[in-house]
Design an enzyme around this catalytic site. Structure first.
Site, PDB file in Angstrom:
ATOM      1  N   ASN B 154       0.803  -1.225   0.000  1.00 21.10           N
ATOM      2  CA  ASN B 154       0.000   0.000   0.000  1.00 21.10           C
ATOM      3  C   ASN B 154       0.835   1.273   0.000  1.00 21.10           C
ATOM      4  O   ASN B 154       0.370   2.314  -0.447  1.00 21.10           O
ATOM      5  CB  ASN B 154      -0.955   0.002   1.192  1.00 21.10           C
ATOM      6  CG  ASN B 154      -0.279  -0.317   2.501  1.00 21.10           C
ATOM      7  OD1 ASN B 154       0.456  -1.287   2.619  1.00 21.10           O
ATOM      8  ND2 ASN B 154      -0.494   0.523   3.485  1.00 21.10           N
ATOM      9  N   GLN B 182      -4.914  -3.226  -2.557  1.00 20.16           N
ATOM     10  CA  GLN B 182      -4.308  -2.215  -3.431  1.00 20.16           C
ATOM     11  C   GLN B 182      -4.182  -2.694  -4.879  1.00 20.16           C
ATOM     12  O   GLN B 182      -3.929  -1.902  -5.767  1.00 20.16           O
ATOM     13  CB  GLN B 182      -2.906  -1.842  -2.917  1.00 20.16           C
ATOM     14  CG  GLN B 182      -2.909  -1.142  -1.574  1.00 20.16           C
ATOM     15  CD  GLN B 182      -3.480   0.266  -1.631  1.00 20.16           C
ATOM     16  OE1 GLN B 182      -3.531   0.900  -2.684  1.00 20.16           O
ATOM     17  NE2 GLN B 182      -3.936   0.757  -0.494  1.00 20.16           N
ATOM     18  N   GLY B 203     -13.893  -2.047  -1.312  1.00 23.56           N
ATOM     19  CA  GLY B 203     -14.637  -1.286  -2.308  1.00 23.56           C
ATOM     20  C   GLY B 203     -14.143   0.136  -2.522  1.00 23.56           C
ATOM     21  O   GLY B 203     -14.068   0.614  -3.656  1.00 23.56           O
ATOM     22  N   HIS B 204     -13.782   0.804  -1.412  1.00 20.43           N
ATOM     23  CA  HIS B 204     -13.526   2.247  -1.550  1.00 20.43           C
ATOM     24  C   HIS B 204     -12.204   2.573  -2.234  1.00 20.43           C
ATOM     25  O   HIS B 204     -11.934   3.731  -2.529  1.00 20.43           O
ATOM     26  CB  HIS B 204     -13.627   2.945  -0.188  1.00 20.43           C
ATOM     27  CG  HIS B 204     -12.464   2.722   0.715  1.00 20.43           C
ATOM     28  ND1 HIS B 204     -11.506   3.677   0.922  1.00 20.43           N
ATOM     29  CD2 HIS B 204     -12.115   1.656   1.459  1.00 20.43           C
ATOM     30  CE1 HIS B 204     -10.617   3.194   1.771  1.00 20.43           C
ATOM     31  NE2 HIS B 204     -10.962   1.976   2.112  1.00 20.43           N
ATOM     32  N   THR B 240     -28.298  -8.306   7.897  1.00 16.29           N
ATOM     33  CA  THR B 240     -28.964  -7.898   6.660  1.00 16.29           C
ATOM     34  C   THR B 240     -27.951  -7.306   5.689  1.00 16.29           C
ATOM     35  O   THR B 240     -27.136  -6.473   6.073  1.00 16.29           O
ATOM     36  CB  THR B 240     -30.060  -6.869   6.979  1.00 16.29           C
ATOM     37  OG1 THR B 240     -30.979  -7.483   7.887  1.00 16.29           O
ATOM     38  CG2 THR B 240     -30.794  -6.423   5.736  1.00 16.29           C
ATOM     39  N   CYS B 327       4.808  11.454  11.990  1.00 11.00           N
ATOM     40  CA  CYS B 327       3.788  12.444  12.317  1.00 11.00           C
ATOM     41  C   CYS B 327       2.471  12.154  11.628  1.00 11.00           C
ATOM     42  O   CYS B 327       1.419  12.559  12.092  1.00 11.00           O
ATOM     43  CB  CYS B 327       4.259  13.834  11.931  1.00 11.00           C
ATOM     44  SG  CYS B 327       5.475  14.438  13.084  1.00 11.00           S
TER      45      CYS B 327
END
Lengths: 138, 396
Positions: B154, B182, B203-204, B240, B327
């Site tokens: 990634n 990825q 999915g995203h 569901t 950071c």
């Protein structure tokens, strides 16, 4: 992660960036391994900090706290500068994310390191006046 | 002048595409049936879920019954690894092999299993960010239950020799799982041909919404049920179905895998131009193999500066990017991926990841290459580390 407007302002337009060639005190704190280094330059005349500049390698908060710390001590007496706490820097920046508080501690310690260097150059033992300088843990 | 906005962080997430959104929308308001209901509204929902499953299966070269919908890539990873560990652990196979530079969804799951009495071997990666299949072979033992190696990293985008690793696993009778979050949509995947036993996807990352993922589980491999309850997902993952998200994933994966080679042909030259442009700056290095990497990924270390500052400055110039600095990771250590390929801490702090898709035009590339040197110069001019480097002093 949320930075205040003031932090972003001091990051994008940092005050007092640079070096003072004939500085009366220079202090450096931090290490590149941890990801933050601050170098503070002070010009001192008659016990008054007439100028302060800094160079910083680090994150947005590291730059902003360095910038704010120089603003807070410029024109002040050494005694006042020694009273500068990291909390005061945080407050002046309208707060910092919890994971960035250590940056404000670095800024406070960088000022103290520069003052310590100032006393050393004067032939005065800085320890009783400035106290121990705390380096960040690796 | 209109303010520039360039999104170069597609490895973090992507926008839901118009095509996906349009497919999803009716499922919120008119086609809102529960896929378990008997009447037409419910049957329609079930049909749409199964159609989506077929699309996911087709995109991976799998069969629909081998696809299970989950809520995200991390869930898929957790289910695959813990599930196999539980199943085979009972038979005395309590050893797992993974790599040092996996996503935390895999690494932290393995660490959890170590606390439960499992043993984990972390195979190393080369300085190019590649795993040697022979290291996997050497690590396999009698009691190895699972090998889990990511398809593409990634952060540095390096593509691993998945087929070779899978072949070694099968030779030794070990199940092979890959986190392909990825890779899906960027490289051609055929799970049956490549010998992949389990594969996680999200999915995203491919223009579906956040909150939907899938796990491919090869026929014959039985995972314990993840969520107990109703009969959804063949009783393995009750609850569901998230019909709009599932439908969206189907459309998204179909679109993402439709023209992988054509997309790569557009993106790769732009990405290469970015790499060459940024590497013109002194004291920079490309992280990860140049060729065996995802078409849109670049990861470059820029010495003397810190990553988060760089990202903030790029953001001020309308460029969204990512870094492996401490950071930005919320810890004191920089990215474990960059450390795993041998970077020193101080160099890993100053890394930049760009992950582009076709919407980043040649003009955008020009703009990025105009902004980065300015921003780097500015940060270096105020960096005591850079000052020391220029004086030839040590700064560690």
């Amino acid at each position: 992660m949320m930075y205040s407007e003031k932090v972003l302002d001091h990051f994008s337009n940092p005050r007092n960036v640079g070096e003072i060639e004939d500085a009366d005190g220079v202090g450096e704190i931090g290490n590149a391994k941890c990801g933050d280094i601050m170098k503070m330059y002070l010009k001192i005349d008659g016990g008054i900090i007439t100028d302060a500049k800094f160079k910083t390698f680090g994150c947005g908060a590291a730059v902003a706290t360095s910038s704010m710390a120089t603003e807070l001590i410029k024109g002040k007496s050494i005694d006042d500068a020694l009273k500068l706490t990291n909390d005061a820097v945080v407050e002046a920046l309208d707060g910092l994310p919890a994971v960035k508080i250590h940056c404000s501690v670095l800024a406070e310690q960088a000022v103290r390191a520069a003052l310590s260097d100032y006393y050393t150059r004067q032939g005065i033992d800085p320890l009783p006046i400035v106290g121990e300088i705390h380096e960040p843990e690796e | 002048m209109e303010k520039k906005f360039i999104y170069a962080d597609n490895a973090a997430t992507t926008a839901v595409s118009q095509e996906v959104l349009e497919a999803m929308l009716p499922h919120f308001t008119t086609a809102y049936g529960n896929a378990s209901s008997i009447y037409k509204l419910g049957r329609d929902a079930q049909r749409d879920v199964e159609e989506a499953r077929e699309k996911v299966a087709k995109a991976l070269g799998a069969e629909p019954r081998e696809i299970f919908f989950t809520s995200c890539g991390s869930e898929s990873d957790n289910w695959a690894i813990k599930g196999i560990a539980e199943r085979l652990g009972k038979k005395g196979k309590k050893h797992i092999i993974t790599s040092v530079f996996e996503h935390h969804a895999v690494l932290h799951t393995c660490e959890y299993l170590e606390k439960q009495g499992y043993e984990v071997t972390y195979v190393p990666v080369s300085d190019k960010g590649l795993i040697d299949p022979e290291d996997v072979r050497k690590a396999i033992r009698e009691d190895t239950a699972l090998v889990t190696i990511m398809y593409a990293n990634n952060e540095i985008g390096t593509i691993q020799p998945i087929e070779e690793i899978a072949a070694i696993c099968h030779e030794k009778g070990v199940i092979f799982h890959t986190d392909a979050v990825q890779a899906v949509g960027h490289v051609e995947i055929d799970v049956h041909k490549q010998g992949i036993d389990m594969l996680s996807l999200s999915g995203h990352k491919i223009h579906a919404q956040k909150g939907i993922g899938a796990l491919y589980v090869k026929k014959g491999i039985v995972l314990p049920n993840l969520i107990h309850g109703g009969g959804q997902e063949r009783g393995k993952r009750a609850g569901t179905e998230n019909v709009p998200a599932i439908v969206g994933l189907g459309v998204a994966i179909e679109a993402a895998t439709r023209n992988i080679a054509e997309k790569a042909a557009v993106i790769t030259p732009r990405r290469n131009r970015l790499i060459d442009g940024i590497l013109k700056l002194p004291y920079t290095r490309l992280n990860g193999d140049r060729d065996k990497r995802l078409p849109g990924n670049l990861n470059i270390s820029i010495e003397g500066i810190e990553g988060e500052s760089l990202l903030l400055m790029l953001d001020m110039n309308g460029i969204c990017a990512s870094s492996g600095s401490a950071c930005t990771s919320g810890s004191l250590d920089p990215s474990h991926v960059l450390l795993s390929i041998g970077l020193k801490h101080e160099i890993a702090h100053g890394s930049l990841r760009l992950s582009i898709e076709e919407d980043v035009t040649d003009e955008d590339v020009d703009y990025i290459l105009e902004v980065i040197p300015k921003v780097v110069d500015r940060l270096r001019s105020m960096s005591p580390v850079w000052e020391k480097m220029m004086k030839g002093e040590k700064y560690e």
